[in-house]
Design a protein around this motif. Structure first.
Motif, short mmCIF file in Angstrom:
data_model
loop_
_atom_site.label_atom_id
_atom_site.label_comp_id
_atom_site.label_asym_id
_atom_site.label_seq_id
_atom_site.Cartn_x
_atom_site.Cartn_y
_atom_site.Cartn_z
N PRO A 257 0.84 -1.21 0.00
CA PRO A 257 0.00 0.00 0.00
C PRO A 257 0.86 1.25 0.00
O PRO A 257 2.02 1.23 0.37
CB PRO A 257 -0.80 -0.12 1.30
N SER A 258 0.25 2.34 -0.41
CA SER A 258 1.00 3.58 -0.60
C SER A 258 1.60 4.12 0.69
O SER A 258 2.63 4.81 0.66
CB SER A 258 0.08 4.66 -1.21
N TRP A 259 1.00 3.82 1.84
CA TRP A 259 1.53 4.39 3.09
C TRP A 259 2.86 3.76 3.52
O TRP A 259 3.49 4.22 4.45
CB TRP A 259 0.51 4.29 4.21
N ARG A 260 3.30 2.72 2.83
CA ARG A 260 4.58 2.13 3.14
C ARG A 260 5.72 2.71 2.30
O ARG A 260 6.87 2.29 2.43
CB ARG A 260 4.55 0.61 2.95
N ASP A 261 5.40 3.66 1.43
CA ASP A 261 6.43 4.27 0.58
C ASP A 261 7.41 5.08 1.41
O ASP A 261 7.03 5.70 2.40
CB ASP A 261 5.78 5.17 -0.49
#
Length: 261
Positions: A257-261
């Motif tokens: 998911p994007s929040w792990r970028d």
């Protein structure tokens, strides 16, 4: 964030707030109380912080209230005493109500108000040699401002015993009663805390915030239609949120998911 009695450090979306009065076993006074309140208030507002670790320098985690501060309080008027006690209560509430999960890294003994700091945290990792004590009754005092958090953590029965006897209890007992989640050797303390912090940071930040609030709001409530409706509305809202949609989509697409970028 510069303080005289705390150290604050940042690494990979985790803030570490360290009590830094090792010469008095990290006992707190009016300055440390004000600094802890300010630190947790500021960290709560930062989007770049996903989790907070509450740690301490020196041999003890926290010995509770500083004796010189307590001696000074004895000379206060009733109004001054109540205002001072309210500042302590507000500090504990700032930790408990932080929207970011708080991990207490307990590296040594915890006494009196220090138990309140631990109980107000969400996750507690302690060295297996730590000792705990609600020692207020020995001094003719009561554990009033920390009670809302300690009773939630220990339960009513254990709280009745340890509030009144002021007995010391070991880490194994603290773990059995629910005050401590993870009991580890000193050599494993940092790795365990880091692993938990990384786990928290891998989850959706809004979901973590909402999950913490959910537990606080649901605990102790009657299982009635109002609660059923409340929980149904909460899951409906988060399903429709940008983070909720991204989480489900990334899972189906087998990507991070994007929040792990």
């Amino acid at each position: 964030m510069q303080y005289t009695m705390l150290e604050v450090a940042f690494a990979e979306r985790v803030a570490t707030v360290t009590l830094n009065r090792p010469d008095v076993r990290n006992a707190f006074n009016e300055t440390m109380i004000a600094e802890l309140t300010d630190a947790f208030t500021q960290l709560d507002a930062r989007d770049d912080v996903r989790a907070i670790v509450l740690a301490a320098n020196g041999a003890a985690f926290c010995a509770g209230a500083d004796l010189n501060w307590m001696k000074k309080m004895a000379t206060f008027s009733d109004e001054e005493n109540r205002a001072d006690a309210r500042r302590l209560a507000n500090m504990l509430a700032a930790i408990y109500r932080s929207s970011k999960p708080v991990i207490a890294r307990v590296s040594g003994d915890v006494y009196a108000g220090g138990v309140g700091l631990v109980a107000a945290s969400d996750i507690v990792v302690s060295v297996d040699t730590a000792r705990f004590c609600l020692s207020e009754a020995r001094l003719g005092l009561i554990a009033a401002t920390i009670a809302p958090y300690v009773v939630r953590a220990l339960g009513e029965r254990a709280s009745r015993r340890y509030f009144t006897t002021a007995e010391q209890f070991d880490c194994a007992t603290a773990a059995r009663l629910g005050l401590v989640h993870e009991m580890v050797g000193a050599d494993a303390l940092d790795a365990t805390v880091q692993k938990l912090a990384a786990t928290l940071c891998a989850n959706g930040p809004q979901a973590v915030r909402a999950s913490k609030q959910l537990v606080q709001d649901v605990a102790g409530r009657a299982l009635d239609e109002a609660l059923i409706e409340d929980t149904a509305q909460r899951i409906a809202r988060i399903r429709a949120s940008a983070e909720g949609r991204e989480g489900v989509t990334s899972f189906l697409e087998k990507r991070a998911p994007s929040w792990r970028d």
